[in-house]
Write a protein that holds these residues in place. Sequence first.
Motif: not given
Lengths: 346, 346
Positions: A342-346, A298, A151, A296, A254, A338-339, A178
């Motif tokens: 999160d969005a990068c990994l969603a 993020a 990825r 996409r 991303v 952090e949000r 993480r």
Amino acid sequence: MQTAVPIAREAEALPQPYLLFLGDITEPGYAKTAYGLRDWAPERCVGEYGCAGGTVSAGLPAMTPARARMLGARAMVIGVANPGGRIPEAWLPALLEALQAGLDLIGGMHARLGDIEPLRNVALVHGRRLIDVREPPPGLPVASGRRRSGRRLLTVGTDCALGKKYTALAIARAFRDRGLDADFRASGQTGILIAGRGLPMDAVVADFAAGAAELLSPDADAAHWDVIEGQGSLSHPAYAAVSLALLHGSQPDVVVVCHEHGRETVLGHPHFALPSVEETIDLALRLGARTSPGIRCAGVSLNTGRLPAGAAEDAIGALAARLGLPVADPMRGGAAFERLVDACLA
Amino acid sequence: MQTAVPIAREAEALPQPYLLFLGDITEPGYAKTAYGLRDWAPERCVGEYGCAGGTVSAGLPAMTPARARMLGARAMVIGVANPGGRIPEAWLPALLEALQAGLDLIGGMHARLGDIEPLRNVALVHGRRLIDVREPPPGLPVASGRRRSGRRLLTVGTDCALGKKYTALAIARAFRDRGLDADFRASGQTGILIAGRGLPMDAVVADFAAGAAELLSPDADAAHWDVIEGQGSLSHPAYAAVSLALLHGSQPDVVVVCHEHGRETVLGHPHFALPSVEETIDLALRLGARTSPGIRCAGVSLNTGRLPAGAAEDAIGALAARLGLPVADPMRGGAAFERLVDACLA
């Protein structure tokens, strides 16, 4: 168009760890490379060394090249620039001392180490290397467009010099925090020193630029992340080609768009209005989809370094509301960042 | 990103007129450069010269280098390629003969003339030059984005190798036939030989690619037209960077999109569908507007070389109806091409 040449191997790692050379500078603004290394690659830095007259420190233990060599250093990195991009005469004794102590020399300035005769001679005698990180490796391939495993995330800017490297470094670090397997992939000289490897995208011949970007983030495990340092901007009147080659060759899943709050015109090109964040997202997705159909965005990394904390929070909140996307300043971290992660990994 | 270096002067003219060298080839497909010169720059060609065993002719008077020199030739151009892009041993005596006769040598192959020791030695002794048109000049500038005087047209492709150079040549010729002041501006090796000057865009370092394009079509009289040879495609997985740099640096008032009837995938990249003509027009206008806000598409040059005349006319008519724009095959000329030229000048 040129035809393919034999494929180069992944950019080789630089000799590490480093001793950071600070020259005789007195202006901290010229030590950005040293500060970047201290902040992002402390494990690669055993200490610092300067000449007489210098007043700037990166806060690392001061030591001679001989002592650094004893502590395991393998190269001395020129961690400062001077206004002309040249290597002053006053630095030569220290550079020669490093070679004599058994360290390679690594530079990222416009002046090439290998063009300085005394350095060349002493390096030859002592079997040491003079490495210019602005010099791309030979044998770069033409891009194939083949999809690679693993990825990828690319930082994409509204302009130069507003945080694409720091954003990529911060996201790669957050991914690793993480427990994910993630590499920062460097596309410019400071990033290459920090990562210990990489490719100077701006110095590659245009026909091979997307091929170089493909080489920069090779096939990897399905769960592995390459977090790739962006360059320039797709709307930059001089450097858009570098940005597009990096976007096409990186094949990012991303993108994170990087912008500086309040910047309204292109750095060094005051007659060009900065593209909006929306326009930059749209262009990156449209052009990036050519080699990465599922691409996409993020969210946005907003550089608020010139704002006090309260105003920064307001600016971040306002942009997030306008875009309907996560927005954060990675240098400030916190829940917003952090949000974004999160969005990068969603 | 690299900082600006001193600005190079406009690409210097090549020594002319030429003697065309045809080697010992027996396959006309390898003589595309010679044919291009014969078709588009007959005034620059005094004759042709081949080795024993060669059977291909460009239809020019055959003559020795000494005779060509007497007739005013100043250089011998290698007008053929061979499959490996190398210069075979069998050509060496003829190349040396040209140098000894007082001609410079001009090559556009991957193998560089200057890397061949006997050529280097004899050129030195006779004070002759070995010129590789794939080699960009030193000191190319970073693009400024400054608007230049004069008018500009750029050919933009859906892919490589489908007629961007021939379209630009045909339009420049049509402009001159109408009494306009127009120059063909070459961005690739064959075009450079035809024009007698130009810049090999694909060989320029990425950071300077848009700057090279700016240099290629310098300030000119308000009524003067530069008709610029496009490269690659904005949707090409390997070469889009070259195309974007050329688009940004050229600042075209007008683009003509070039396409080959029936081509459905990218040449050499069969997994990439060719972008539609509509997509190519839209991308070129959107990206081009960054440095040329008034940019417009005058129409489409459709390569119908593989169709019989009737089918070609049908294909041209159908595409024109679909787009609502003039469409023509410049190689077939006629009223359709005159309408396309009208639209360029409208």
